[in-house]
Scaffold this motif. Structure first.
Motif, PDB file in Angstrom:
ATOM      1  N   PHE A 169      39.043-159.373  24.608  1.00 23.96           N
ATOM      2  CA  PHE A 169      38.301-160.524  25.101  1.00 23.96           C
ATOM      3  C   PHE A 169      37.865-160.258  26.533  1.00 23.96           C
ATOM      4  CE2 PHE A 169      38.275-164.207  27.885  1.00 23.96           C
ATOM      5  CZ  PHE A 169      37.316-165.004  27.283  1.00 23.96           C
ATOM      6  N   ALA A 170      36.614-160.543  26.836  1.00 21.77           N
ATOM      7  CA  ALA A 170      36.100-160.437  28.206  1.00 21.77           C
ATOM      8  C   ALA A 170      35.045-161.511  28.406  1.00 21.77           C
ATOM      9  CB  ALA A 170      35.504-159.057  28.468  1.00 21.77           C
ATOM     10  N   ASP A 171      35.084-162.176  29.554  1.00 25.03           N
ATOM     11  CA  ASP A 171      34.026-163.118  29.869  1.00 25.03           C
ATOM     12  C   ASP A 171      33.140-162.533  30.958  1.00 25.03           C
ATOM     13  OD1 ASP A 171      35.616-163.265  32.099  1.00 25.03           O
ATOM     14  OD2 ASP A 171      36.055-165.406  31.949  1.00 25.03           O
ATOM     15  N   ALA A 172      32.002-163.162  31.176  1.00 28.73           N
ATOM     16  CA  ALA A 172      31.082-162.689  32.205  1.00 28.73           C
ATOM     17  C   ALA A 172      31.687-162.965  33.583  1.00 28.73           C
ATOM     18  CB  ALA A 172      29.729-163.390  32.069  1.00 28.73           C
ATOM     19  N   PRO A 173      31.797-161.965  34.440  1.00 27.23           N
ATOM     20  CA  PRO A 173      32.380-162.187  35.770  1.00 27.23           C
ATOM     21  C   PRO A 173      31.559-163.173  36.588  1.00 27.23           C
ATOM     22  CG  PRO A 173      32.238-159.843  35.254  1.00 27.23           C
ATOM     23  CD  PRO A 173      31.440-160.556  34.223  1.00 27.23           C
ATOM     24  N   HIS A 181      22.578-150.380  24.338  1.00 25.67           N
ATOM     25  CA  HIS A 181      21.293-150.861  23.849  1.00 25.67           C
ATOM     26  C   HIS A 181      20.880-152.140  24.590  1.00 25.67           C
ATOM     27  CE1 HIS A 181      21.277-147.893  20.627  1.00 25.67           C
ATOM     28  NE2 HIS A 181      22.490-148.292  20.284  1.00 25.67           N
ATOM     29  N   THR A 182      21.008-152.114  25.892  1.00 21.77           N
ATOM     30  CA  THR A 182      20.606-153.244  26.719  1.00 21.77           C
ATOM     31  C   THR A 182      19.569-152.769  27.731  1.00 21.77           C
ATOM     32  OG1 THR A 182      22.475-152.817  28.224  1.00 21.77           O
ATOM     33  CG2 THR A 182      22.819-154.433  26.466  1.00 21.77           C
ATOM     34  N   ASN A 183      18.983-153.733  28.452  1.00 26.11           N
ATOM     35  CA  ASN A 183      17.938-153.359  29.416  1.00 26.11           C
ATOM     36  C   ASN A 183      18.135-153.996  30.791  1.00 26.11           C
ATOM     37  OD1 ASN A 183      17.338-156.023  28.959  1.00 26.11           O
ATOM     38  ND2 ASN A 183      15.229-155.702  28.287  1.00 26.11           N
ATOM     39  N   GLY A 184      19.289-154.629  31.002  1.00 27.75           N
ATOM     40  CA  GLY A 184      19.498-155.345  32.246  1.00 27.75           C
ATOM     41  C   GLY A 184      20.497-154.672  33.168  1.00 27.75           C
ATOM     42  N   PRO A 185      21.033-155.421  34.114  1.00 26.33           N
ATOM     43  CA  PRO A 185      21.983-154.864  35.072  1.00 26.33           C
ATOM     44  C   PRO A 185      23.256-154.378  34.385  1.00 26.33           C
ATOM     45  CG  PRO A 185      21.221-157.048  35.747  1.00 26.33           C
ATOM     46  CD  PRO A 185      20.757-156.845  34.359  1.00 26.33           C
ATOM     47  N   VAL A 186      23.935-153.439  35.034  1.00 28.07           N
ATOM     48  CA  VAL A 186      25.220-152.931  34.570  1.00 28.07           C
ATOM     49  C   VAL A 186      26.194-152.986  35.741  1.00 28.07           C
ATOM     50  CG1 VAL A 186      26.495-150.967  33.639  1.00 28.07           C
ATOM     51  CG2 VAL A 186      24.146-151.393  32.887  1.00 28.07           C
ATOM     52  N   PHE A 187      27.320-153.635  35.522  1.00 26.63           N
ATOM     53  CA  PHE A 187      28.348-153.749  36.550  1.00 26.63           C
ATOM     54  C   PHE A 187      29.639-153.099  36.071  1.00 26.63           C
ATOM     55  CE2 PHE A 187      25.432-157.281  37.107  1.00 26.63           C
ATOM     56  CZ  PHE A 187      25.159-157.223  38.472  1.00 26.63           C
ATOM     57  N   LEU A 188      30.293-152.407  36.971  1.00 20.87           N
ATOM     58  CA  LEU A 188      31.547-151.722  36.657  1.00 20.87           C
ATOM     59  C   LEU A 188      32.698-152.417  37.366  1.00 20.87           C
ATOM     60  CD1 LEU A 188      33.298-149.339  35.605  1.00 20.87           C
ATOM     61  CD2 LEU A 188      32.617-148.088  37.677  1.00 20.87           C
ATOM     62  N   LEU A 189      33.697-152.836  36.597  1.00 26.02           N
ATOM     63  CA  LEU A 189      34.927-153.390  37.157  1.00 26.02           C
ATOM     64  C   LEU A 189      35.969-152.283  37.207  1.00 26.02           C
ATOM     65  CD1 LEU A 189      36.379-156.064  38.068  1.00 26.02           C
ATOM     66  CD2 LEU A 189      37.291-156.145  35.723  1.00 26.02           C
ATOM     67  N   GLU A 198      12.732-159.255  37.510  1.00 24.52           N
ATOM     68  CA  GLU A 198      11.979-159.898  38.580  1.00 24.52           C
ATOM     69  C   GLU A 198      12.730-161.128  39.091  1.00 24.52           C
ATOM     70  OE1 GLU A 198       9.421-158.505  39.900  1.00 24.52           O
ATOM     71  OE2 GLU A 198       9.498-156.882  38.458  1.00 24.52           O
ATOM     72  N   GLU A 199      12.118-161.827  40.006  1.00 24.35           N
ATOM     73  CA  GLU A 199      12.809-162.859  40.768  1.00 24.35           C
ATOM     74  C   GLU A 199      13.336-163.999  39.898  1.00 24.35           C
ATOM     75  OE1 GLU A 199      10.430-164.123  43.945  1.00 24.35           O
ATOM     76  OE2 GLU A 199      10.132-162.117  44.756  1.00 24.35           O
ATOM     77  N   VAL A 200      12.413-164.806  39.354  1.00 22.99           N
ATOM     78  CA  VAL A 200      12.859-165.979  38.627  1.00 22.99           C
ATOM     79  C   VAL A 200      12.944-165.627  37.153  1.00 22.99           C
ATOM     80  CG1 VAL A 200      12.494-168.478  38.384  1.00 22.99           C
ATOM     81  CG2 VAL A 200      11.647-167.272  40.396  1.00 22.99           C
ATOM     82  N   GLY A 201      13.002-166.599  36.268  1.00 29.05           N
ATOM     83  CA  GLY A 201      13.079-166.317  34.849  1.00 29.05           C
ATOM     84  C   GLY A 201      14.489-166.512  34.337  1.00 29.05           C
ATOM     85  N   PRO A 202      14.670-166.305  33.040  1.00 33.30           N
ATOM     86  CA  PRO A 202      15.981-166.519  32.420  1.00 33.30           C
ATOM     87  C   PRO A 202      17.047-165.615  33.042  1.00 33.30           C
ATOM     88  CG  PRO A 202      14.263-166.216  30.751  1.00 33.30           C
ATOM     89  CD  PRO A 202      13.660-165.862  32.077  1.00 33.30           C
ATOM     90  N   ALA A 203      18.250-166.157  33.197  1.00 32.91           N
ATOM     91  CA  ALA A 203      19.347-165.368  33.743  1.00 32.91           C
ATOM     92  C   ALA A 203      19.758-164.295  32.744  1.00 32.91           C
ATOM     93  CB  ALA A 203      20.537-166.277  34.051  1.00 32.91           C
ATOM     94  N   PRO A 204      20.144-163.116  33.220  1.00 36.36           N
ATOM     95  CA  PRO A 204      20.608-162.080  32.305  1.00 36.36           C
ATOM     96  C   PRO A 204      21.802-162.566  31.492  1.00 36.36           C
ATOM     97  CG  PRO A 204      20.264-161.199  34.520  1.00 36.36           C
ATOM     98  CD  PRO A 204      20.162-162.683  34.628  1.00 36.36           C
TER      99      PRO A 204
END
Length: 323
Positions: free
Chosen positions: A197-201, A107-115, A143-149
């Motif tokens: 537990f997981a932190d943002a890479p 239920h998100t709308n941003g980037p998805v990264f696979l480790l 888009e370019e600028v704006g709040p970080a995901p």
């Protein structure tokens, strides 16, 4: 019977890995003459590019995995690992989830990264892969600028070779507790809960899973600590993951043999005891969610994905590791 099966699998994996490793010399010769003939995905941290990671599709990490068991016997080991963090919108990774499917689940709308540890020399060994699902402000999009995901949700993908099963489930980064859904070791029963537990890479990444057991307490912890690799060249990339999956398999099964030698009780797969073991795991997880309701430190940001009816959790057959 299951112990015999496990030993046979270890032997077959060793033999097959040894045979395939003989092809490394021929592979290196081929790469020497036609190295990177076609452009591949851009990798973050390439030497001479400065930071430049914002435009990369793949980041490389190098670190160590540490396992520590405290009961019924003390047993600990550590081994080096190399991982890739992959932008799934730019580099799809079959047979893993697509970026769109991961966003739908989380239920998100941003980037998805696979480790994950990419397949190498025809073999894949990933006891755990993790999808990092980010949220961006609706009016900003990507888009370019704006709040970080913001990292909003993670999806764990656990595979239990040699049984060839896989379970995928959502968990909240930062801290979460999940009822154990899969038989991942012949030396652990199904009664423990996984504290995730997981932190943002970023420059560094951390993954920690500890097992809380009703009688053994906090008796097992698995930890991954890794750091992003920045300086390398194309020759380095060509060999970065060579035999990494094979090494992980050998380390895991070698430690299993050592536990067996220490007379730790060997447990049959729970499917031989009850066909409802997965349903039992779902019920225990619902109880955990009910107990933790309202505790923001346990389930921050997860209310849209998990409720008293349970979290998203799917079992499947794992792809055959040799291809």
């Amino acid at each position: 019977m299951e112990a015999v099966y496990l030993l046979c699998y270890v032997a077959s994996t060793t033999i097959t890995s040894s045979l395939l490793s003989l092809a490394l010399a021929f592979q290196s010769i081929r790469l020497f003459f036609c190295r990177f003939g076609s452009p591949g995905p851009e990798v973050g941290g390439r030497e001479g590019d400065g930071d430049g990671d914002g435009d990369a599709a793949v980041w490389l990490y190098e670190g160590r995995v540490h396992h520590a068991r405290r009961r019924p016997v003390a047993h600990a080991f550590e081994y080096p690992v190399r991982y890739a963090l992959i932008d799934l919108d730019r580099v799809p990774q079959p047979p893993h989830l697509s970026a769109d499917r991961a966003r739908e689940i989380a239920h998100t709308n941003g980037p998805v990264f696979l480790l994950t540890i990419p397949a190498n020399m025809g073999y894949e060994q990933n006891p755990l892969s993790v999808y990092y699902c980010y949220e961006v402000a609706e009016d900003e999009g990507r888009e370019e600028v704006g709040p970080a995901p913001i990292l909003r949700m993670c999806i764990a993908e656990v595979t239990n070779t040699p049984w060839g099963e896989r379970v995928s489930f959502v968990f909240c980064p930062g801290s979460d507790v999940v009822a154990k859904p899969l038989h991942v070791s012949p030396f652990m029963d199904m009664l423990g809960n996984w504290c995730m537990f997981a932190d943002a890479p970023g420059e560094d990444l951390s993954l920690v899973i500890s097992v809380q057991h009703p009688t053994l307490g906090n008796y097992f912890t698995a930890t991954l600590r890794a750091r992003r690799v920045h300086s390398f060249d194309s020759n380095f990339l060509a060999t970065y993951f060579w035999l990494m999956p094979h090494k992980v398999a050998m380390w895991i099964y070698w430690q299993a043999l050592k536990l067996w030698w220490k007379n730790v009780k060997f447990l049959d797969h729970p499917k031989y005891l009850s066909s409802r073991y997965r349903d039992d795991a779902v019920l225990r997880d619902r109880e955990l969610l009910s107990q933790n309701a309202g505790q923001s430190k346990i389930l921050p940001n997860c209310t849209s994905n998990m409720d008293f009816k349970g979290r998203w959790c799917v079992w499947s057959e794992a792809p055959w590791p040799w291809s």
